[in-house]
Design an enzyme around this catalytic site. Structure first.
Site, PDB file in Angstrom:
ATOM      1  N   GLU A   1     -16.448  -9.147 -49.672  1.00  0.00           N
ATOM      2  CA  GLU A   1     -17.071  -8.192 -48.840  1.00  0.00           C
ATOM      3  C   GLU A   1     -15.792  -6.988 -49.115  1.00  0.00           C
ATOM      4  OE1 GLU A   1     -17.251  -9.395 -44.841  1.00  0.00           O
ATOM      5  OE2 GLU A   1     -15.708  -8.174 -44.363  1.00  0.00           O
TER       6      GLU A   1
ATOM      7  N   ARG B   1     -16.679 -15.153 -40.902  1.00  0.00           N
ATOM      8  CA  ARG B   1     -16.111 -14.633 -42.186  1.00  0.00           C
ATOM      9  C   ARG B   1     -16.715 -14.992 -43.462  1.00  0.00           C
ATOM     10  NH1 ARG B   1     -13.906 -11.520 -39.350  1.00  0.00           N
ATOM     11  NH2 ARG B   1     -11.735 -11.101 -38.826  1.00  0.00           N
TER      12      ARG B   1
ATOM     13  N   ASP C   1     -23.470 -10.937 -41.812  1.00  0.00           N
ATOM     14  CA  ASP C   1     -22.747  -9.858 -41.605  1.00  0.00           C
ATOM     15  C   ASP C   1     -21.500  -9.667 -42.315  1.00  0.00           C
ATOM     16  OD1 ASP C   1     -22.446  -7.360 -39.937  1.00  0.00           O
ATOM     17  OD2 ASP C   1     -20.867  -8.451 -39.013  1.00  0.00           O
TER      18      ASP C   1
ATOM     19  N   HIS D   1     -20.463  -6.247 -41.992  1.00  0.00           N
ATOM     20  CA  HIS D   1     -19.386  -6.493 -41.098  1.00  0.00           C
ATOM     21  C   HIS D   1     -19.522  -5.276 -39.798  1.00  0.00           C
ATOM     22  CE1 HIS D   1     -15.668  -8.538 -41.039  1.00  0.00           C
ATOM     23  NE2 HIS D   1     -15.955  -8.427 -39.772  1.00  0.00           N
TER      24      HIS D   1
HETATM   25  P1  NAI Z   1     -12.128 -17.695 -30.654  1.00  0.00           P
HETATM   26  O1  NAI Z   1     -10.717 -18.010 -31.189  1.00  0.00           O
HETATM   27  O2  NAI Z   1     -12.452 -17.371 -29.301  1.00  0.00           O
HETATM   28  O3  NAI Z   1     -12.964 -19.135 -31.219  1.00  0.00           O
HETATM   29  C1  NAI Z   1     -12.941 -19.696 -32.217  1.00  0.00           C
HETATM   30  C2  NAI Z   1     -13.380 -21.100 -32.011  1.00  0.00           C
HETATM   31  O4  NAI Z   1     -13.423 -21.713 -33.226  1.00  0.00           O
HETATM   32  C3  NAI Z   1     -12.451 -21.839 -31.111  1.00  0.00           C
HETATM   33  O5  NAI Z   1     -13.174 -22.636 -30.349  1.00  0.00           O
HETATM   34  C4  NAI Z   1     -11.643 -22.885 -32.091  1.00  0.00           C
HETATM   35  O6  NAI Z   1     -11.489 -23.987 -31.390  1.00  0.00           O
HETATM   36  C5  NAI Z   1     -12.784 -23.222 -32.964  1.00  0.00           C
HETATM   37  N1  NAI Z   1     -12.444 -23.572 -34.427  1.00  0.00           N
HETATM   38  C6  NAI Z   1     -11.049 -23.271 -34.957  1.00  0.00           C
HETATM   39  N2  NAI Z   1     -11.019 -23.952 -36.321  1.00  0.00           N
HETATM   40  C7  NAI Z   1     -12.379 -24.574 -36.281  1.00  0.00           C
HETATM   41  C8  NAI Z   1     -12.826 -25.347 -37.447  1.00  0.00           C
HETATM   42  N3  NAI Z   1     -12.217 -25.746 -38.532  1.00  0.00           N
HETATM   43  N4  NAI Z   1     -14.192 -25.975 -37.192  1.00  0.00           N
HETATM   44  C9  NAI Z   1     -14.889 -25.590 -36.064  1.00  0.00           C
HETATM   45  N5  NAI Z   1     -14.295 -24.729 -35.318  1.00  0.00           N
HETATM   46  C10 NAI Z   1     -13.256 -24.253 -35.137  1.00  0.00           C
HETATM   47  O7  NAI Z   1     -12.789 -16.660 -31.650  1.00  0.00           O
HETATM   48  P2  NAI Z   1     -13.939 -15.602 -31.384  1.00  0.00           P
HETATM   49  O8  NAI Z   1     -13.443 -14.287 -30.506  1.00  0.00           O
HETATM   50  O9  NAI Z   1     -15.131 -16.230 -30.788  1.00  0.00           O
HETATM   51  O10 NAI Z   1     -14.353 -15.289 -32.832  1.00  0.00           O
HETATM   52  C11 NAI Z   1     -14.825 -15.974 -33.711  1.00  0.00           C
HETATM   53  C12 NAI Z   1     -14.880 -15.487 -35.136  1.00  0.00           C
HETATM   54  O11 NAI Z   1     -15.490 -14.281 -35.305  1.00  0.00           O
HETATM   55  C13 NAI Z   1     -13.403 -15.070 -35.607  1.00  0.00           C
HETATM   56  O12 NAI Z   1     -12.477 -15.833 -36.127  1.00  0.00           O
HETATM   57  C14 NAI Z   1     -13.693 -13.807 -36.442  1.00  0.00           C
HETATM   58  O13 NAI Z   1     -13.687 -14.379 -37.776  1.00  0.00           O
HETATM   59  C15 NAI Z   1     -15.273 -13.494 -36.310  1.00  0.00           C
HETATM   60  N6  NAI Z   1     -15.381 -12.153 -35.765  1.00  0.00           N
HETATM   61  C16 NAI Z   1     -16.274 -11.281 -36.332  1.00  0.00           C
HETATM   62  C17 NAI Z   1     -16.474 -10.073 -35.943  1.00  0.00           C
HETATM   63  C18 NAI Z   1     -17.452  -9.163 -36.809  1.00  0.00           C
HETATM   64  O14 NAI Z   1     -17.643  -8.069 -36.725  1.00  0.00           O
HETATM   65  N7  NAI Z   1     -18.561  -9.784 -37.487  1.00  0.00           N
HETATM   66  C19 NAI Z   1     -15.919  -9.343 -34.978  1.00  0.00           C
HETATM   67  C20 NAI Z   1     -15.014 -10.521 -34.238  1.00  0.00           C
HETATM   68  C21 NAI Z   1     -14.650 -11.715 -34.753  1.00  0.00           C
END
Ligand code: NAI
Length: 346
Positions: free
Chosen positions: A262, A233, A257, A294
């Site tokens: 954005e 993000r 990305d 994105h």
């Molecule tokens: P997920 O929920 O599986 O993993 C997120 C991880 O971040 C978890 O292990 C959590 O414990 C950790 N976390 C939470 N707060 C934190 C903090 N303050 N500091 C460090 N770590 C922290 O999520 P996933 O599926 O791996 O997605 C990650 C991010 O990717 C999403 O939050 C979303 O913003 C982004 N995303 C971007 C996309 C794109 O097209 N560019 C598409 C899908 C997701």
């Protein structure tokens, strides 16, 4: 119950196609709107049972109240992140469901694509050879093998990115607010990430705590020439601090990305316009910055999974008591929430 009516906001050709493919039996009555859902457009949802929204729709407390008054029961996010919905305010009024994973591979692979493009100057070489310029001057890169990558957020995407990096022979260190014990991942403090990493990749959600985690102070602690990748993000990075870090030659490259502001720009064609965002224009003008809009999620597999899971979330919400992909309004971290979600949150 009659067919469930869905008001689908911020509709693009590619998601209309995948949602139509997944609704061939016309189980759902879907009205597609190109505009984003916001305080100015919520009225379009009148008469619907649910709204379907994406990353840049703005669902604040005002919009939630208006949707609630109109009898909308469900906000179905067709993405994983939910920072654009005031979920705490929604509690007790409108349920919120999301698509927690559609293709973590798509995002992790895109992060590596950006990294390789950047450090091997593929974006420069592509333009040069199109112009029959076969000079190699200025295209020198560096090996990833043996370099240290700091991964922030070791959830679904972060872990796949770690596997990819290990395939390149990189040393992986990671930071996660909720470390996955027994995962074989070397967890370190955030300061160690800043100090030891040649490449830093962000894979955590945007929260009050993580907002601007990359800022002037953290950049100061980083190695000279560090490459920063953000596919998570935009607001995880303070963009002004990043631009300054690049101007100071401290940050070697940025692969973005996502971008803080954005929502006003991404997903639209402004090729014939003067873009008013000076910070974005400055970033794009820099030879060591790559911006994609994105697009990390955008694979056929992901689009199809998004449509299937969104319909299944909506079907489950209206026809059953459970709601497996409901955003938990109370847990600080949805990923580690241990509720079974065998019933709705309220
Ligand atoms: P997920 O929920 O599986 O993993 C997120 C991880 O971040 C978890 O292990 C959590 O414990 C950790 N976390 C939470 N707060 C934190 C903090 N303050 N500091 C460090 N770590 C922290 O999520 P996933 O599926 O791996 O997605 C990650 C991010 O990717 C999403 O939050 C979303 O913003 C982004 N995303 C971007 C996309 C794109 O097209 N560019 C598409 C899908 C997701």
């Amino acid at each position: 119950m009659d067919r469930i009516k869905i008001a689908f906001f911020d509709a693009k050709d590619y998601d209309m196609q995948s949602f139509k493919d997944a609704n061939q039996n016309e189980e759902f009555e879907v009205q597609y709107f190109e505009t984003k859902l916001s305080a100015h457009t919520y009225k379009l949802a009148e008469g619907s049972d649910a709204v379907c929204v994406f990353v840049n729709d703005d669902i604040d407390s005002y919009v939630i109240d208006r949707l609630y008054e109109m009898g909308i029961k469900l906000i179905a996010l067709r993405c994983a992140g939910y920072n654009n919905v005031d979920v705490e305010y929604a509690f007790g009024k409108i349920h919120v469901v999301r698509v927690p994973a559609y293709s973590p591979y798509a995002v992790a692979e895109h992060a590596m694509a950006l990294l390789l493009t950047s450090i091997r100057r593929i974006h420069k070489a592509y333009i040069r050879t199109k112009d029959f310029n076969f000079s190699l001057n200025g295209l020198t890169g560096f090996d990833l093998h043996g370099k240290t990558v700091g991964v922030i957020g070791t959830g679904k995407i972060g872990r796949i990115f770690i596997d990819i990096c290990r395939g390149f022979g990189m040393n992986v260190i990671a930071y996660d607010k909720f470390p996955a014990r027994d995962s074989g991942i070397e967890y370190v403090s955030l300061d160690e990430i800043w100090e030891r990493s040649d490449v830093i990749s962000l894979h955590c959600p945007l929260t009050d705590e993580s907002k601007h985690m990359i800022n002037t102070e953290s950049i100061e602690k980083m190695k000279k020439g560090v490459v920063i990748i953000n596919t998570s993000r935009g607001a995880l990075i303070n963009t002004e601090a990043l631009v300054q870090g690049i101007k100071d030659r401290k940050v070697g490259a940025a692969c973005l990305d996502v971008y803080e502001e954005e929502s006003d720009v991404f997903f639209h064609d402004y090729s014939n316009h003067i873009v008013n965002d000076d910070l974005l224009a400055r970033l794009i003008s820099m030879p060591n910055v790559i911006v994609t809009s994105h697009q990390a999620f955008l694979t056929n597999e992901a689009l199809s999974n998004i449509a299937d899971t969104t319909y299944s979330n909506i079907r489950e919400f209206f026809h059953k008591d459970s709601s497996v992909n409901e955003v938990c309004y109370k847990c600080p971290n949805v990923a580690t929430c241990d509720q079974k979600h065998d019933k709705k949150c309220f």
